[in-house]
Design a protein around this motif. Sequence first.
Motif, PDB file in Angstrom:
ATOM      1  N   ASP A  58       0.840  -1.206   0.000  1.00 30.85           N
ATOM      2  CA  ASP A  58       0.000   0.000   0.000  1.00 30.85           C
ATOM      3  C   ASP A  58       0.868   1.245   0.000  1.00 30.85           C
ATOM      4  O   ASP A  58       0.604   2.213  -0.700  1.00 30.85           O
ATOM      5  N   HIS A  59       1.931   1.188   0.822  1.00 31.61           N
ATOM      6  CA  HIS A  59       2.826   2.325   0.942  1.00 31.61           C
ATOM      7  C   HIS A  59       3.439   2.734  -0.387  1.00 31.61           C
ATOM      8  O   HIS A  59       3.643   3.910  -0.642  1.00 31.61           O
ATOM      9  N   VAL A  60       3.788   1.743  -1.218  1.00 33.41           N
ATOM     10  CA  VAL A  60       4.376   2.077  -2.520  1.00 33.41           C
ATOM     11  C   VAL A  60       3.297   2.129  -3.609  1.00 33.41           C
ATOM     12  O   VAL A  60       3.596   2.164  -4.787  1.00 33.41           O
ATOM     13  N   ARG A  61       2.057   2.120  -3.177  1.00 35.44           N
ATOM     14  CA  ARG A  61       0.896   2.207  -4.084  1.00 35.44           C
ATOM     15  C   ARG A  61       0.900   1.109  -5.141  1.00 35.44           C
ATOM     16  O   ARG A  61       0.805   1.346  -6.332  1.00 35.44           O
ATOM     17  N   LEU A  62       1.036  -0.113  -4.659  1.00 38.61           N
ATOM     18  CA  LEU A  62       1.000  -1.276  -5.551  1.00 38.61           C
ATOM     19  C   LEU A  62       0.005  -2.268  -4.995  1.00 38.61           C
ATOM     20  O   LEU A  62       0.288  -3.442  -4.886  1.00 38.61           O
ATOM     21  N   ASP A  63      -1.170  -1.804  -4.610  1.00 39.92           N
ATOM     22  CA  ASP A  63      -2.058  -2.698  -3.873  1.00 39.92           C
ATOM     23  C   ASP A  63      -2.844  -3.648  -4.769  1.00 39.92           C
ATOM     24  O   ASP A  63      -3.650  -4.436  -4.287  1.00 39.92           O
ATOM     25  N   THR A  64      -2.587  -3.622  -6.090  1.00 39.57           N
ATOM     26  CA  THR A  64      -3.331  -4.544  -6.948  1.00 39.57           C
ATOM     27  C   THR A  64      -2.420  -5.536  -7.661  1.00 39.57           C
ATOM     28  O   THR A  64      -2.861  -6.259  -8.537  1.00 39.57           O
ATOM     29  N   ALA A  65      -1.146  -5.549  -7.283  1.00 39.05           N
ATOM     30  CA  ALA A  65      -0.190  -6.369  -8.049  1.00 39.05           C
ATOM     31  C   ALA A  65       0.269  -7.612  -7.306  1.00 39.05           C
ATOM     32  O   ALA A  65       1.205  -8.277  -7.741  1.00 39.05           O
ATOM     33  N   HIS A  66      -0.405  -7.964  -6.213  1.00 31.00           N
ATOM     34  CA  HIS A  66       0.068  -9.070  -5.367  1.00 31.00           C
ATOM     35  C   HIS A  66       0.456 -10.320  -6.131  1.00 31.00           C
ATOM     36  O   HIS A  66       1.472 -10.930  -5.883  1.00 31.00           O
TER      37      HIS A  66
END
Lengths: 250, 247
Positions: A123-131
Amino acid sequence: MITIRNIRKSFNKETVLNDISVDFDEGKTNLVIGQSGSGKTVLVKCIIGLFEVDEGEIFYHNRDIVRMTLRERQALRREMGKLFQGGALFDSLTVEENVRFPLDMFTSMTAGEKRKQVDFCLDHVRLDTAHKLFPAELSGGMQKRAAIARAIVQNPRYLFCDEPNSGLDPITAIVIDKLISEITHEFNMTTIINTHDMNSVMEIGEKVVFIHKGIKQWEGNSEGVLTSDNEYLNDFVFASNLTKKIKEKL
Amino acid sequence: MKFLQPLGSYFILMGRVLSKPEKGKIYYQQTVKEIVSLGINSIGIVIIISIFMGAVITLQTRYNLENPLIPTYLIGLTARDTMLLEFSSTIVGLILAGKVGSNIASEIGHMRITEQIDALEIMGVNSASYLILPKIIATVLFNPILTLISMFMGVFGGWAISVATGALTSSDYIYGIQYWFVPFYITYSLIKTVVFAIIITSVPAFFGYHVSGGALEVGRASTKGVVASSILILLFNVILTQLLLAK
Ligand SMILES: Nc1ncnc2c1ncn2[C@@H]1O[C@H](COP(=O)(O)OP(=O)(O)OP(=O)(O)O)[C@@H](O)[C@H]1O
Ligand SMILES: [Mg+2]
């Protein structure tokens, strides 16, 4: 706080680092700038102990990494996060697994705790959809962000970033820079960033060290970079027509 | 004397490979993964080549043994002993050196040049052990199974071709493969397999681990790894045969 004293390093008689001493401050973004080939990457690799220095001392809050055994070094390295020039994500693991890797390896956290920490960093690096994506499926900027998430997942005290925004467009580059600076302040880390990007210098250069041909030429902050009278630094800073014109206007 | 230096760095690397793992559970998971990727994925190729080799050995023995004084069941015995003594360990070892060896060298070499190995080190992971030990354990555990599969399939291939071509009768062949059976040949073959498994994984891993440069060097390391491990297999085949079979 990382203090280096009189570092020397050469490869086959070619001196790459020549008597460098710097204090890198805690809770600040410390930038190492210089031309390509000036020795920035070698300097950082010496600081983290991937290269052995020929001479000199490197203190992490008074702990000298040069004189440590391999075991002690491995323990100290768990306090470090590193962003490699090429990202260096593990190809065979998904983004989520990449970020979780240090937790799997070194902590006894439960699956739930790990998931929370991984989500927090992504979330911090704004990648919350790439898991669930693999590194090969990400764009360059997303890879950098995933690599930052992995670097900070263990709450490191020391963060090293080698050219964090090389190969990125100016807008994404600034996003990454700001992200690193934000994380540094939030967690009070000692952050060292290698770059030859003047935008980064102006944006996040709380402390700036200029290296030319393996010699430290200048040290100061982003303001001072523009007004210094060091000849090499001026050549570096005012290399482009754009910056030359700005200087004339000043 | 120039070969002594790589030999030295090989043993230094193996020293690091064998040091105590950070976390047993992760190594266990990696080993299971490697058993699948290096072992189970090789079953197909081992079955195919073993059936064909068993068949061709049987045919060749048949057509070179035209002497009516020699009983035909000896053909079954020859096929069996060739598989047991040499083919299922050494030839399968050489083929796996090509398949598994190039895979390992290029995987680890690629991780080296893209700084993934440095990333492991900087996290405080013993990269040599993490990357190489599970592969060695996986092949040491699983290759003996491949060897047993190969023995069985080779002997089966001989039977199938005998029946299909009428080269000899099914009952003669089956009598032959039971005749004068020396169980130690299987032990001998399995001992060789274990030594070859260590060579097939550790030697290409060594070449991959020490790559510097780019994709070209990774390709080169993979070739070198396969060539070196093949030569070592042949060399150790001679040494182990002298040690184990000399009376
Ligand atoms: N492993 C190595 N062996 C020998 N020489 C090396 C090695 N690594 C770097 N060098 C040399 O050290 C010098 C400095 O390289 P370095 O990678 O530190 O430059 P840099 O400042 O990071 O450049 P860039 O901005 O292009 O990344 C170069 O002349 C390079 O050839
Ligand atoms: Mg560099």
